[in-house]
Design an enzyme around this catalytic site. Structure first.
Site, PDB file in Angstrom:
ATOM      1  N   GLY A  74      65.061  54.695  33.402  1.00 29.27           N
ATOM      2  CA  GLY A  74      63.658  55.309  33.822  1.00 29.27           C
ATOM      3  C   GLY A  74      63.469  55.888  35.227  1.00 29.27           C
TER       4      GLY A  74
ATOM      5  N   GLY B 167      72.100  55.871  37.420  1.00 36.80           N
ATOM      6  CA  GLY B 167      70.765  55.261  38.025  1.00 36.80           C
ATOM      7  C   GLY B 167      70.173  54.430  36.594  1.00 36.80           C
ATOM      8  N   LEU B 168      69.646  53.398  37.143  1.00 38.12           N
ATOM      9  CA  LEU B 168      68.645  52.520  36.324  1.00 38.12           C
ATOM     10  C   LEU B 168      67.703  53.390  35.168  1.00 38.12           C
ATOM     11  CD1 LEU B 168      67.728  49.866  38.729  1.00 38.12           C
ATOM     12  CD2 LEU B 168      69.547  49.512  36.829  1.00 38.12           C
TER      13      LEU B 168
ATOM     14  N   SER C  15      75.601  53.982  33.217  1.00 44.84           N
ATOM     15  CA  SER C  15      76.910  53.847  33.881  1.00 44.84           C
ATOM     16  C   SER C  15      76.920  52.880  34.873  1.00 44.84           C
ATOM     17  CB  SER C  15      77.765  54.996  34.037  1.00 44.84           C
ATOM     18  OG  SER C  15      76.976  56.200  34.757  1.00 44.84           O
TER      19      SER C  15
ATOM     20  N   GLY D 229      65.142  58.772  35.736  1.00 46.25           N
ATOM     21  CA  GLY D 229      64.793  60.319  35.826  1.00 46.25           C
ATOM     22  C   GLY D 229      65.956  61.108  35.665  1.00 46.25           C
ATOM     23  N   LYS D 230      67.190  60.307  34.865  1.00 41.88           N
ATOM     24  CA  LYS D 230      68.330  61.042  34.667  1.00 41.88           C
ATOM     25  C   LYS D 230      68.283  62.042  33.594  1.00 41.88           C
ATOM     26  CE  LYS D 230      70.227  57.404  33.697  1.00 41.88           C
ATOM     27  NZ  LYS D 230      69.106  56.280  33.990  1.00 41.88           N
ATOM     28  N   SER D 231      67.527  61.661  32.567  1.00 40.88           N
ATOM     29  CA  SER D 231      67.202  62.714  31.312  1.00 40.88           C
ATOM     30  C   SER D 231      66.221  63.792  31.790  1.00 40.88           C
ATOM     31  CB  SER D 231      66.703  61.992  30.213  1.00 40.88           C
ATOM     32  OG  SER D 231      67.451  60.900  29.641  1.00 40.88           O
TER      33      SER D 231
END
Length: 185
Positions: free
Chosen positions: A16, A13-14, A86, A18-20
């Site tokens: 910011g 995802g872009l 990615s 919320g991946k982390s």
């Protein structure tokens, strides 16, 4: 007790989106039932992919490196959570193909939010700089992001709570037989 074999959860995802945040919640939940490692895109860039730029080739190489480390860990029973932008569908497909060829389950998780939400969350001001033309090669603004066509899980971080996203991923893992009911609860 959770499953002894490893797997790869690939959060894309872009910046910011919320991946982390989701990866930390997943690690906290899964760590009680199995060994878990998080490969965070920012940390990987600092340590494993230092020296790579932001050309398409460098971004693809970064994804290959993350995928390679993820496969090695998963092969040894670790639940791997890779959280990296990615941006290219072909790179993500290649990582999935190599994992599945090695018998490692792969779950693609698309963490999504609208651009206005990402800009509002951006404490570093990177979106503002990119939109003003002051920052080149910024994914989603001046460089493309190819959203997954058919991710295994989609989390809309602008409306889903972290807990709702966590539950959605855990339910997918349970349905695929990657967790027992106790670990999914």
């Amino acid at each position: 007790m959770g499953r002894s074999a490893g797997f790869i959860l690939w959060l894309t995802g872009l910046s910011g989106a919320g991946k982390s945040t989701l990866s930390r919640a997943l690690r906290a939940h899964l760590a009680s039932s199995m060994p878990v490692e998080v490969l965070d895109g920012d940390e990987v860039r600092t340590w494993l992919s230092r020296g790579l730029g932001f050309t398409r080739e460098d971004r693809e190489e970064n994804v290959r490196r993350i995928g390679h480390v993820a496969r090695l860990l998963a092969k040894h029973g670790v639940g791997v959570i890779a959280a990296a932008i990615s941006p290219y569908a072909s790179s993500r497909a290649e990582v999935r193909r190599l994992a599945e060829e090695a018998g490692i389950p792969f779950v693609e998780i698309y963490v999504q939010a609208p651009l206005d939400v990402l800009i509002a969350r951006d404490v570093k001001g990177l979106y503002k700089k990119a939109l003003a033309g002051e920052l080149a090669h910024f994914t989603g603004v001046s460089d493309p992001y190819e959203a997954p066509d058919a991710p295994d899980v989609t989390v809309h971080s602008d409306v889903d709570t972290v807990e709702a996203g966590l539950w959605r991923v855990l339910e997918t893992l349970r349905k695929r037989g990657l967790l027992d009911a106790a670990a999914a609860a």
